[in-house]
Design a protein around this motif. Structure first.
Motif, PDB file in Angstrom:
ATOM      1  N   LYS A 292     -21.856  -6.235  -0.878  1.00  0.00           N
ATOM      2  CA  LYS A 292     -21.933  -4.791  -0.699  1.00  0.00           C
ATOM      3  C   LYS A 292     -22.535  -4.130  -1.940  1.00  0.00           C
ATOM      4  O   LYS A 292     -23.396  -3.245  -1.836  1.00  0.00           O
ATOM      5  CB  LYS A 292     -20.550  -4.210  -0.413  1.00  0.00           C
ATOM      6  N   ALA A 293     -22.096  -4.562  -3.116  1.00  0.00           N
ATOM      7  CA  ALA A 293     -22.634  -3.995  -4.354  1.00  0.00           C
ATOM      8  C   ALA A 293     -24.122  -4.306  -4.489  1.00  0.00           C
ATOM      9  O   ALA A 293     -24.907  -3.487  -4.976  1.00  0.00           O
ATOM     10  CB  ALA A 293     -21.872  -4.555  -5.552  1.00  0.00           C
ATOM     11  N   TYR A 294     -24.521  -5.498  -4.038  1.00  0.00           N
ATOM     12  CA  TYR A 294     -25.915  -5.921  -4.142  1.00  0.00           C
ATOM     13  C   TYR A 294     -26.835  -5.041  -3.289  1.00  0.00           C
ATOM     14  O   TYR A 294     -27.917  -4.653  -3.732  1.00  0.00           O
ATOM     15  CB  TYR A 294     -26.023  -7.387  -3.703  1.00  0.00           C
ATOM     16  N   VAL A 295     -26.398  -4.738  -2.071  1.00  0.00           N
ATOM     17  CA  VAL A 295     -27.290  -4.032  -1.140  1.00  0.00           C
ATOM     18  C   VAL A 295     -27.173  -2.515  -1.233  1.00  0.00           C
ATOM     19  O   VAL A 295     -28.012  -1.788  -0.681  1.00  0.00           O
ATOM     20  CB  VAL A 295     -27.033  -4.479   0.316  1.00  0.00           C
ATOM     21  N   ASP A 296     -26.123  -2.026  -1.918  1.00  0.00           N
ATOM     22  CA  ASP A 296     -25.956  -0.571  -2.023  1.00  0.00           C
ATOM     23  C   ASP A 296     -26.903  -0.004  -3.084  1.00  0.00           C
ATOM     24  O   ASP A 296     -26.518   0.274  -4.211  1.00  0.00           O
ATOM     25  CB  ASP A 296     -24.503  -0.219  -2.390  1.00  0.00           C
ATOM     26  N   ALA A 297     -28.155   0.142  -2.741  1.00  0.00           N
ATOM     27  CA  ALA A 297     -29.144   0.689  -3.677  1.00  0.00           C
ATOM     28  C   ALA A 297     -29.415   2.148  -3.337  1.00  0.00           C
ATOM     29  O   ALA A 297     -29.146   2.623  -2.232  1.00  0.00           O
ATOM     30  CB  ALA A 297     -30.433  -0.112  -3.593  1.00  0.00           C
ATOM     31  N   ASP A 298     -29.969   2.881  -4.288  1.00  0.00           N
ATOM     32  CA  ASP A 298     -30.292   4.298  -4.086  1.00  0.00           C
ATOM     33  C   ASP A 298     -31.366   4.432  -3.009  1.00  0.00           C
ATOM     34  O   ASP A 298     -32.434   3.841  -3.112  1.00  0.00           O
ATOM     35  CB  ASP A 298     -30.788   4.894  -5.410  1.00  0.00           C
ATOM     36  N   SER A 299     -31.085   5.193  -1.974  1.00  0.00           N
ATOM     37  CA  SER A 299     -32.031   5.354  -0.862  1.00  0.00           C
ATOM     38  C   SER A 299     -32.584   6.764  -0.779  1.00  0.00           C
ATOM     39  O   SER A 299     -33.057   7.192   0.275  1.00  0.00           O
ATOM     40  CB  SER A 299     -31.329   4.996   0.459  1.00  0.00           C
ATOM     41  N   THR A 300     -32.559   7.511  -1.884  1.00  0.00           N
ATOM     42  CA  THR A 300     -32.985   8.907  -1.882  1.00  0.00           C
ATOM     43  C   THR A 300     -34.432   9.059  -1.434  1.00  0.00           C
ATOM     44  O   THR A 300     -34.761   9.903  -0.591  1.00  0.00           O
ATOM     45  CB  THR A 300     -32.814   9.513  -3.295  1.00  0.00           C
ATOM     46  N   ILE A 301     -35.330   8.240  -2.008  1.00  0.00           N
ATOM     47  CA  ILE A 301     -36.751   8.355  -1.681  1.00  0.00           C
ATOM     48  C   ILE A 301     -37.001   7.977  -0.228  1.00  0.00           C
ATOM     49  O   ILE A 301     -37.784   8.632   0.479  1.00  0.00           O
ATOM     50  CB  ILE A 301     -37.585   7.484  -2.631  1.00  0.00           C
ATOM     51  N   ALA A 302     -36.326   6.924   0.257  1.00  0.00           N
ATOM     52  CA  ALA A 302     -36.492   6.518   1.656  1.00  0.00           C
ATOM     53  C   ALA A 302     -36.032   7.631   2.594  1.00  0.00           C
ATOM     54  O   ALA A 302     -36.688   7.917   3.606  1.00  0.00           O
ATOM     55  CB  ALA A 302     -35.708   5.239   1.923  1.00  0.00           C
ATOM     56  N   ASP A 303     -34.913   8.278   2.277  1.00  0.00           N
ATOM     57  CA  ASP A 303     -34.427   9.401   3.106  1.00  0.00           C
ATOM     58  C   ASP A 303     -35.415  10.562   3.083  1.00  0.00           C
ATOM     59  O   ASP A 303     -35.666  11.201   4.113  1.00  0.00           O
ATOM     60  CB  ASP A 303     -33.056   9.870   2.605  1.00  0.00           C
ATOM     61  N   GLU A 304     -35.978  10.807   1.920  1.00  0.00           N
ATOM     62  CA  GLU A 304     -36.963  11.891   1.784  1.00  0.00           C
ATOM     63  C   GLU A 304     -38.184  11.628   2.659  1.00  0.00           C
ATOM     64  O   GLU A 304     -38.656  12.505   3.388  1.00  0.00           O
ATOM     65  CB  GLU A 304     -37.380  11.991   0.314  1.00  0.00           C
ATOM     66  N   LEU A 305     -38.705  10.404   2.618  1.00  0.00           N
ATOM     67  CA  LEU A 305     -39.873  10.039   3.416  1.00  0.00           C
ATOM     68  C   LEU A 305     -39.549  10.079   4.906  1.00  0.00           C
ATOM     69  O   LEU A 305     -40.340  10.569   5.716  1.00  0.00           O
ATOM     70  CB  LEU A 305     -40.360   8.649   3.016  1.00  0.00           C
ATOM     71  N   LEU A 306     -38.376   9.571   5.283  1.00  0.00           N
ATOM     72  CA  LEU A 306     -37.989   9.573   6.692  1.00  0.00           C
ATOM     73  C   LEU A 306     -37.900  10.997   7.232  1.00  0.00           C
ATOM     74  O   LEU A 306     -38.347  11.277   8.353  1.00  0.00           O
ATOM     75  CB  LEU A 306     -36.651   8.858   6.865  1.00  0.00           C
ATOM     76  N   ASN A 307     -37.355  11.913   6.457  1.00  0.00           N
ATOM     77  CA  ASN A 307     -37.259  13.313   6.897  1.00  0.00           C
ATOM     78  C   ASN A 307     -38.645  13.926   7.099  1.00  0.00           C
ATOM     79  O   ASN A 307     -38.873  14.701   8.044  1.00  0.00           O
ATOM     80  CB  ASN A 307     -36.460  14.130   5.883  1.00  0.00           C
ATOM     81  N   LYS A 308     -39.592  13.595   6.222  1.00  0.00           N
ATOM     82  CA  LYS A 308     -40.967  14.102   6.384  1.00  0.00           C
ATOM     83  C   LYS A 308     -41.601  13.559   7.666  1.00  0.00           C
ATOM     84  O   LYS A 308     -42.304  14.280   8.391  1.00  0.00           O
ATOM     85  CB  LYS A 308     -41.812  13.720   5.174  1.00  0.00           C
ATOM     86  N   LEU A 309     -41.360  12.274   7.952  1.00  0.00           N
ATOM     87  CA  LEU A 309     -41.919  11.674   9.170  1.00  0.00           C
ATOM     88  C   LEU A 309     -41.283  12.271  10.418  1.00  0.00           C
ATOM     89  O   LEU A 309     -41.951  12.450  11.453  1.00  0.00           O
ATOM     90  CB  LEU A 309     -41.719  10.159   9.139  1.00  0.00           C
ATOM     91  N   LYS A 310     -39.993  12.575  10.351  1.00  0.00           N
ATOM     92  CA  LYS A 310     -39.320  13.204  11.499  1.00  0.00           C
ATOM     93  C   LYS A 310     -39.951  14.559  11.815  1.00  0.00           C
ATOM     94  O   LYS A 310     -40.115  14.921  12.990  1.00  0.00           O
ATOM     95  CB  LYS A 310     -37.824  13.369  11.213  1.00  0.00           C
ATOM     96  N   LYS A 311     -40.320  15.310  10.777  1.00  0.00           N
ATOM     97  CA  LYS A 311     -40.968  16.608  10.993  1.00  0.00           C
ATOM     98  C   LYS A 311     -42.336  16.434  11.632  1.00  0.00           C
ATOM     99  O   LYS A 311     -42.726  17.198  12.526  1.00  0.00           O
ATOM    100  CB  LYS A 311     -41.081  17.353   9.667  1.00  0.00           C
ATOM    101  N   LEU A 312     -43.073  15.401  11.189  1.00  0.00           N
ATOM    102  CA  LEU A 312     -44.393  15.138  11.777  1.00  0.00           C
ATOM    103  C   LEU A 312     -44.281  14.637  13.216  1.00  0.00           C
ATOM    104  O   LEU A 312     -45.219  14.786  14.006  1.00  0.00           O
ATOM    105  CB  LEU A 312     -45.135  14.096  10.938  1.00  0.00           C
TER     106      LEU A 312
END
Length: 422
Positions: free
Chosen positions: A238-258
Motif C-alpha cells: 500500500k505504501a509503495y503504490v500510494d503515490a501523489d496523483s495530483t497531476i493525473a487528476d488534473e489531466l483527467l478533469n481537463k479531458l472530462k471537460k473536453l
C-alpha cells in the motif's frame, strides 16, 4: 486461509484416525466428513486447498497419501513411493500456480520487483548469486551497483533489510559483495532468510525507501494479504503504490471537460487527434522524446484494435556487427528496410530477435547465423521508463460534420510505473 481454520497435516491424520475409530468408518469417509466440516463437499474438493495451505506454511510439508492406509490396503514400499511422488508433483504444480498468481498481482499493482530462489548450498554457506534480473532491479532502483563494486570483504556493502510474513516484519541485513574468487561474481545474503523460506522457494525483493523487503511468493497469497488490515505485506504494498496523483487528476478533469461535446480536428491525417488534443490542453508541439503533460505521456487514437507504438529506438551500432545495408531492399532512390521483427519466428527477410540474458541484450539475428544488430537492455528500459513512466491512453471516436473531421473522447486508460526489471 487463516492458521486458525485448517489443521496441520499431522493433526489432520490424527482426526482421521479418531473418526475411523469412533464412527467405525473407512478412511475416505473420514476425510469426506472432515472436508464437510470446513464447508467443502468432499475430500477431493478440499484436498488441493489444504495442500496449498500446508505449502504456504514455513515448515516443509509432508506428502499426503490421500486415502491410502495400511489398514485398508497392502502396498509395497515402491508403490507407496510412486504415490508420494505423484502427490508431490501435484503439490509442486499448485505452488507454481501460486507463484504466477502472485507475480500477476504485483504487476497489477505496478510494483517493481525481482525474484531469487535460495538453494540448500546457499543456506549452508549463507551465500546467494545476485542474478542478472536482481542486479538489473537494484540498478533501476538506484539501490546498488555491482559493476562498480570492488572485490573482497573490505568492499562488502551491508544495508538494512526486512523479511515479511502475514504477521511479522523480521529485521534483517542485506550483505552485497563480490568475492576475490570466481572473477568476483556478484553475491548477496539476507540474514534470517531461513525464517521465511526453504530451499527451492521463490522470494520476491521489493525496494522501498532504499531498503529491500522480501516476500516469499511460494507461501503467501498476496491477493489475500491485501485484504488483511494488519498484514505487513499489505502495509508495504500500500505504501509503495500510494503515490501523489495530483497531476493525473488534473489531466483527467481537463479531458472530462473536453469529452462533454465533440470538437473539430485542427489538422488532417494520422496525427490529427494527437495534435488537436495537445493544442486544446495547451501543450506546445515539439519533437522531444520526453512525456507530453507534466511528466505524463499522451497516446491518443481513433479507436479500433490497432497497436500503439511505445517508443522508437535504433540499435547501438558501435557494438552491432552489421555495418552495411545487407538485408534491405531498393525503395525509391534509396536502399531501405521496413519490416516487423519478432522473437517467435523469422520474417520474410530471414530476421528474428533473441534476448540474451547473460549479456542483457536484445539481438537481431539472420537465418544464415549472422548476428545483425544489438540493443542493450538498459537502453530499452531507460527509453520505456523515460517515455511511459506514466501514460494516458486516450480513445476518441472520429466522424465528419460538413466535411470536417470531429472527435468525441470515449475513454482513457491510465498506466504508470512499468515493471522494467521484468
Amino acid at each position: 486461509m487463516s492458521d486458525a481454520n485448517y489443521p496441520s497435516e499431522k493433526r489432520l491424520k490424527q482426526l482421521v484416525k479418531e473418526l475411523k475409530k469412533t464412527k467405525k468408518i473407512k478412511t475416505h469417509q473420514a476425510y469426506d466428513l472432515i472436508s464437510q466440516s470446513f464447508g467443502f463437499s468432499s475430500w477431493q474438493e478440499f484436498k488441493p486447498v489444504i495442500e496449498l495451505y500446508w505449502k504456504t506454511q514455513i515448515s516443509s510439508p509432508q506428502i499426503s497419501l490421500d486415502f491410502i492406509d495400511d489398514e485398508d490396503v497392502n502396498l509395497s514400499d515402491e508403490e507407496l513411493d510412486d504415490i508420494k511422488n505423484e502427490r508431490k508433483s501435484e503439490l509442486d504444480k499448485s505452488v507454481k500456480r501460486l507463484v504466477e498468481q502472485n507475480k500477476i498481482q504485483l504487476a497489477k499493482l505496478g510494483v517493481e520487483y525481482s525474484v531469487f530462489e535460495p538453494t540448500l548450498t546457499g543456506f549452508k554457506k549463507s551465500i546467494l548469486d545476485a542474478t542478472q534480473p536482481v542486479r538489473t532491479h537494484f540498478e533501476l532502483e538506484k539501490f546498488h551497483y555491482y559493476f562498480s563494486q570492488g572485490q573482497g570483504p573490505e568492499n562488502k556493502v551491508v544495508k538494512n533489510a526486512y523479511l515479511l510474513t502475514s504477521k511479522n516484519t523480521i529485521n534483517s541485513k542485506a550483505s552485497l559483495y563480490r568475492p576475490n574468487t570466481k572473477k568476483g561474481d556478484p553475491r548477496m545474503w539476507f540474514r534470517k532468510l531461513s525464517e521465511i523460506a526453504i530451499a527451492g522457494d521463490q522470494v520476491a525483493i521489493v525496494i522501498f525507501n532504499d531498503e529491500p523487503y522480501l516476500i516469499n511468493i511460494s507461501r503467501n497469497i498476496i491477493s489475500e494479504e491485501l485484504t488483511i488490515d494488519k498484514s505487513p505485506i499489505r502495509a508495504l504494498l500500500k505504501a509503495y503504490v500510494d503515490a501523489d496523483s495530483t497531476i493525473a487528476d488534473e489531466l483527467l478533469n481537463k479531458l472530462k471537460k473536453l469529452a462533454v461535446k465533440p470538437f473539430k480536428a485542427l489538422r488532417t491525417g494520422d496525427t490529427a487527434i494527437g495534435f488537436t488534443l495537445e493544442t486544446l490542453l495547451d501543450i506546445e508541439a515539439n519533437s522531444s522524446k520526453l512525456p507530453d503533460y507534466k511528466g505524463i505521456e499522451l497516446k491518443a487514437g481513433r479507436g479500433g484494435k490497432n497497436r500503439s507504438n511505445l517508443f522508437a529506438q535504433v540499435a547501438k551500432w558501435d557494438i552491432s556487427p552489421c555495418k552495411k545495408d545487407n538485408y534491405g531492399y531498393q525503395r525509391d532512390d534509396d536502399f531501405k528496410l521496413y519490416c516487423t521483427v519478432s522473437t517467435q519466428r523469422s520474417n520474410s527477410q530471414g530476421l528474428h530477435f533473441k534476448y540474451d540474458k547473460s549479456t542483457d541484450q536484445l539481438q537481431e539475428w539472420h537465418d544464415n547465423g549472422e548476428l545483425v544488430a544489438i540493443w542493450p537492455g538498459y537502453i530499452l528500459r531507460d527509453r520505456l521508463l523515460e517515455k511511459h513512466a506514466e501514460t494516458f491512453w486516450i480513445e476518441a471516436e472520429s466522424f465528419f460534420i460538413e466535411g470536417i473531421e470531429h472527435f468525441q473522447l470515449k475513454s482513457v486508460i491510465h498506466t504508470k510505473q512499468p515493471i522494467a526489471s521484468q
